[in-house]
Scaffold this active site. Structure first.
Site, PDB file in Angstrom:
ATOM      1  N   LYS A 242       1.004  -1.163   0.006  1.00  0.00           N
ATOM      2  CA  LYS A 242      -0.049   0.100   0.017  1.00  0.00           C
ATOM      3  C   LYS A 242       0.999   1.357   0.114  1.00  0.00           C
ATOM      4  O   LYS A 242       1.742   1.556   1.115  1.00  0.00           O
ATOM      5  CB  LYS A 242      -0.699  -0.065   1.063  1.00  0.00           C
ATOM      6  CG  LYS A 242      -1.912   1.245   1.448  1.00  0.00           C
ATOM      7  CD  LYS A 242      -2.880   0.897   2.553  1.00  0.00           C
ATOM      8  CE  LYS A 242      -3.485   1.928   2.932  1.00  0.00           C
ATOM      9  NZ  LYS A 242      -4.489   1.850   4.286  1.00  0.00           N
TER      10      LYS A 242
ATOM     11  N   LYS B 263      -2.473  -1.570  -3.831  1.00  0.00           N
ATOM     12  CA  LYS B 263      -3.163  -0.587  -3.965  1.00  0.00           C
ATOM     13  C   LYS B 263      -2.303   1.095  -3.689  1.00  0.00           C
ATOM     14  O   LYS B 263      -1.180   1.051  -2.922  1.00  0.00           O
ATOM     15  CB  LYS B 263      -3.951  -0.598  -2.402  1.00  0.00           C
ATOM     16  CG  LYS B 263      -4.946   0.736  -2.297  1.00  0.00           C
ATOM     17  CD  LYS B 263      -5.391   0.458  -0.998  1.00  0.00           C
ATOM     18  CE  LYS B 263      -5.908   1.665  -0.367  1.00  0.00           C
ATOM     19  NZ  LYS B 263      -6.440   1.800   1.088  1.00  0.00           N
TER      20      LYS B 263
HETATM   21  C1  PBG Z   1      -7.332   2.699   5.700  1.00  0.00           C
HETATM   22  C2  PBG Z   1      -7.923   2.491   4.334  1.00  0.00           C
HETATM   23  C3  PBG Z   1      -7.440   3.763   3.263  1.00  0.00           C
HETATM   24  C4  PBG Z   1      -8.405   3.268   2.147  1.00  0.00           C
HETATM   25  C5  PBG Z   1      -8.632   2.166   2.492  1.00  0.00           C
HETATM   26  N1  PBG Z   1      -8.289   1.796   3.562  1.00  0.00           N
HETATM   27  C6  PBG Z   1      -7.245   5.241   3.559  1.00  0.00           C
HETATM   28  C7  PBG Z   1      -5.866   5.324   3.847  1.00  0.00           C
HETATM   29  O1  PBG Z   1      -4.801   4.628   4.022  1.00  0.00           O
HETATM   30  O2  PBG Z   1      -5.260   6.428   4.161  1.00  0.00           O
HETATM   31  C8  PBG Z   1      -8.389   4.183   0.909  1.00  0.00           C
HETATM   32  C9  PBG Z   1      -9.084   3.681  -0.169  1.00  0.00           C
HETATM   33  C10 PBG Z   1      -9.625   4.539  -1.156  1.00  0.00           C
HETATM   34  O3  PBG Z   1      -9.078   5.672  -1.198  1.00  0.00           O
HETATM   35  O4  PBG Z   1     -10.401   4.228  -1.994  1.00  0.00           O
HETATM   36  N2  PBG Z   1      -8.286   1.928   6.621  1.00  0.00           N
END
Ligand code: PBG
Length: 330
Positions: A195, A249
């Site tokens: 991520k 992601k």
């Molecule tokens: C954290 C989480 C995030 C997203 C999914 N889970 C936000 C982050 O890491 O700041 C983002 C998903 C998206 O932007 O569609 N629980």
């Protein structure tokens, strides 16, 4: 062999041949729909930064899940917006919490729909970080203990897949250990393994109801956009710790990572087409500069071509609806 003997256009000359030659076929079965559920609402409210997406309420979540299953989408991933936030994100592991209730309701009423539960604290803490703070810093060990409690409460509620999203070192091992101890050995873990600290999460932070407290700086635990070697180490560690599925992601800027992981790892790779990626197509379509349906289909196909086994996307419903109506025409 070259032109004039070789003519690649032979395989593209008619709609029938083009259809016959297709390497990639996208269908609603490839997609996972994210759902936001707001504890304090009695009806759905559209998210301003994500037109066409809603903060749902517990009162309408079964109806929404039923519709999604009818469209042929196999799974949803749930995000909760609680009414109570504190330093520990304590409402995230409340057995009567918004997500625990939603899981139970969906599994009772729409059992064929797989329910993936996102496991993190950031929508539940009053400071918006992914775990409790101690002296202004994230308390790593306390965070892992929180993830264990949250995962267990989701397991007890009936979730099909637990998806830890905090990118904390050791989170998969901690959750696997806890689940196994409590006889949830059968429950798979989908780790947000790779991520990136991305600009494309912007709209999600509004959807998650976090406002300004959702700090954009998560560079100490999310990956820097400049890194690829680290992505493979992250994925390998998650495999070693017992992850059953891996996620990359965001999606579109990381096709290289998806492609290489698919070749290297022995776990299914999922891609998360995130809120910013969705909102940008919406904005471009609203400005009349792209054809929306063609643009999102092109992106989803690119993800499948890169090697994504499934795609989490806010376009899942819209794609499935247009897929259904195309089918009816033919
Ligand atoms: C954290 C989480 C995030 C997203 C999914 N889970 C936000 C982050 O890491 O700041 C983002 C998903 C998206 O932007 O569609 N629980």
């Amino acid at each position: 062999m070259a032109y004039p003997v070789e003519r690649l256009q032979r395989n593209r000359q008619s709609p029938q041949i083009r259809e016959f030659m297709k390497e990639i076929r996208l269908s609603p079965e490839d997609l996972i729909m994210p759902l936001f559920i707001h504890e304090g609402r009695s009806e759905s409210v559209e998210i301003p930064s994500m037109p066409g997406c809603y903060q749902h309420s517990l009162a309408n979540i079964v109806e929404e899940a039923t519709h999604i299953a009818q469209l042929g989408i196999p799974a949803v991933i749930l995000f909760g917006i609680p009414t109570h936030k504190d330093n520990e994100g304590s409402s995230a592991s409340d057995q009567e919490g918004v997500i625990q209730q939603a899981i139970q309701m969906i599994k009772e009423q729409v059992p064929e729909l797989l329910v993936i539960a996102d496991c993190c604290c950031c929508e539940y803490t009053d400071h918006g970080h992914c775990g409790p703070l101690k002296d202004g810093e994230l308390d790593h060990d306390a965070t892992l203990a929180r993830y264990q409690d949250i995962a267990l409460s989701y397991a007890k509620a009936g979730a099909d897949i637990i998806a830890p999203s905090g990118m904390m070192d050791g989170m998969v091992q901690a959750i696997r250990g806890k689940l196994d101890q409590d006889e949830f050995t059968h429950l798979p873990i989908l780790s947000y393994s790779v991520k990136y600290a991305s600009a494309f999460y912007g709209p999600f932070r509004q959807a998650g109801g976090a406002g300004d407290v959702f700090t954009s700086d998560r560079a100490h635990h999310q990956m820097a956009i400049t890194q690829s070697q680290e992505a493979f180490r992250e994925a390998q560690l998650d495999e070693d710790e017992g992850a059953d599925m891996l996620m990359v992601k965001p999606a579109m800027s990381y096709l290289d990572i998806i492609h290489q992981l698919k070749a290297q790892q022995r776990r299914p790779i999922l891609a998360y087409h995130v809120s910013g990626e969705y909102a940008m197509i919406k904005a471009a379509a609203a400005a009349g500069i792209v054809s929306e349906a063609d643009a999102f289909e092109e992106q989803l196909i690119a993800l499948k071509r890169a090697g994504a086994h499934k795609i989490i996307t806010y376009y899942a419903k819209e794609y499935a609806q247009s897929y259904g109506s195309k089918k009816e025409q033919t």
